[in-house]
Enzyme design. Structure first.
Site, PDB file in Angstrom:
ATOM      1  CB  SER A 169     -21.050   9.488   4.894  1.00 51.82           C
ATOM      2  OG  SER A 169     -22.140   9.335   5.768  1.00 51.82           O
ATOM      3  CG  ASP A 234     -20.775   2.103   8.389  1.00 54.44           C
ATOM      4  OD1 ASP A 234     -21.450   2.742   9.230  1.00 54.44           O
ATOM      5  OD2 ASP A 234     -20.274   2.645   7.386  1.00 54.44           O
ATOM      6  CG  HIS A 263     -20.073   5.933   8.974  1.00 61.15           C
ATOM      7  ND1 HIS A 263     -20.624   5.395   7.828  1.00 61.15           N
ATOM      8  CD2 HIS A 263     -20.260   7.281   8.889  1.00 61.15           C
ATOM      9  CE1 HIS A 263     -21.129   6.376   7.088  1.00 61.15           C
ATOM     10  NE2 HIS A 263     -20.920   7.520   7.709  1.00 61.15           N
TER      11      HIS A 263
END
Length: 287
Positions: A169, A234, A263
């Protein structure tokens, strides 16, 4: 920029998104610290976890984790942990975690990842996260990982050819920048973003000077084998970001697109750890 609609074009130049507001969506949401360091008689730090860390292993497993700090060139103290593998590790993974967690909350995952991949794991908290000093700014992200990189080599004598840079991320931002500057055994980009402005305008064809987190530019400079992992569903960083990073990375290996993956749930899919093992066993740089 021709790919943007006229309305988007006007909005971008007349009322551009503030980089700090973009960053607020992606990062810089540090939780209350879920751990602390306690000095041992030998001068090293043991890691004391709070309930919010949600540790799932035994107390003896916690002894695998050694805490230490480094000082960045911007003057910030950066908290780090080193997770030792029980077996003879082939690689050390330098792991840059995601948003809204700290080292304490990441600790169970780090132990699990090291065990699954038979690797030592070194991770750290960004400035303003956990017990790291300073404030969470983009410039500090880069200074933090550079300090950890130096500390890894001097404290644990790890050669770059034995390092896997792993970013998840927002952690893909410092990871990609470091990978663009240093050749390593391999790079893992897990649910990464193309750039800050592309979070609002994913179809942008040009990277502006004011665009924070310009991964899409830096990924072109990576010289190490790179595995890109992204979920097709996501909800935080859209799948198109994974596609964009992969198409712009000349050293990318076969990616892992997790069908229906979000995610924060890719590690629960069997394909996730299987693909990582194949990457480490077959595709990383040797020599």
């Amino acid at each position: 920029m021709s790919q943007l609609s006229f309305r988007q074009f006007c909005y971008l130049f007349c009322c551009p998104p503030c980089p700090s507001s973009i960053a607020a969506k992606l990062a810089f949401l540090p939780p209350e610290p879920s751990y602390q360091f306690e000095t041992q008689s030998d001068g090293k730090y043991s890691v004391i976890l709070r309930d919010t860390a949600q540790w799932v292993y035994t107390e003896s497993d916690l002894q695998k984790i050694e805490g230490f700090t480094v000082r960045s060139r911007r003057g910030n103290k950066v908290a780090c942990v080193f997770v030792r593998c029980d077996r003879n590790p082939r690689y050390t993974i330098l792991f840059s975690h995601g948003n809204a967690v700290d080292l304490g909350q990441s600790s169970s995952y780090l132990v699990w990842l090291g065990d699954q991949l038979n690797c030592d794991i070194l991770s750290y908290d960004y400035s303003g996260y956990g017990i790291s000093g300073g404030k969470p700014y983009e410039s500090n992200l880069y200074s933090d990982i550079s300090a950890v990189w130096r500390g890894m080599k001097t404290r644990y004598h790890v050669d770059p050819e034995n390092v896997i840079l792993y970013g998840y991320s927002i952690g893909t931002v410092p990871t990609i920048r470091l990978a663009a500057k240093n050749k390593v055994a391999g790079v893992v980009i897990h649910s990464g973003l193309m750039s800050g402005l592309r979070m609002a305008f994913p179809e942008m064809g040009t990277t502006l000077w004011c665009d924070p987190f310009p991964n899409i530019v830096r990924v072109k400079k990576i010289r190490s084998p790179t595995l890109i992992i992204h979920g097709t569903a996501d909800e935080i960083i859209e799948f198109c970001h994974g596609l964009g990073l992969h198409s712009n990375c000349s050293t990318a290996v076969e990616p892992l697109w997790v069908e229906g993956g979000g995610h924060n749930d890719l590690e629960f899919r069997s394909a996730f750890i299987e693909r990582l093992r194949r990457f480490l066993n077959v595709e990383v740089f040797v020599g």
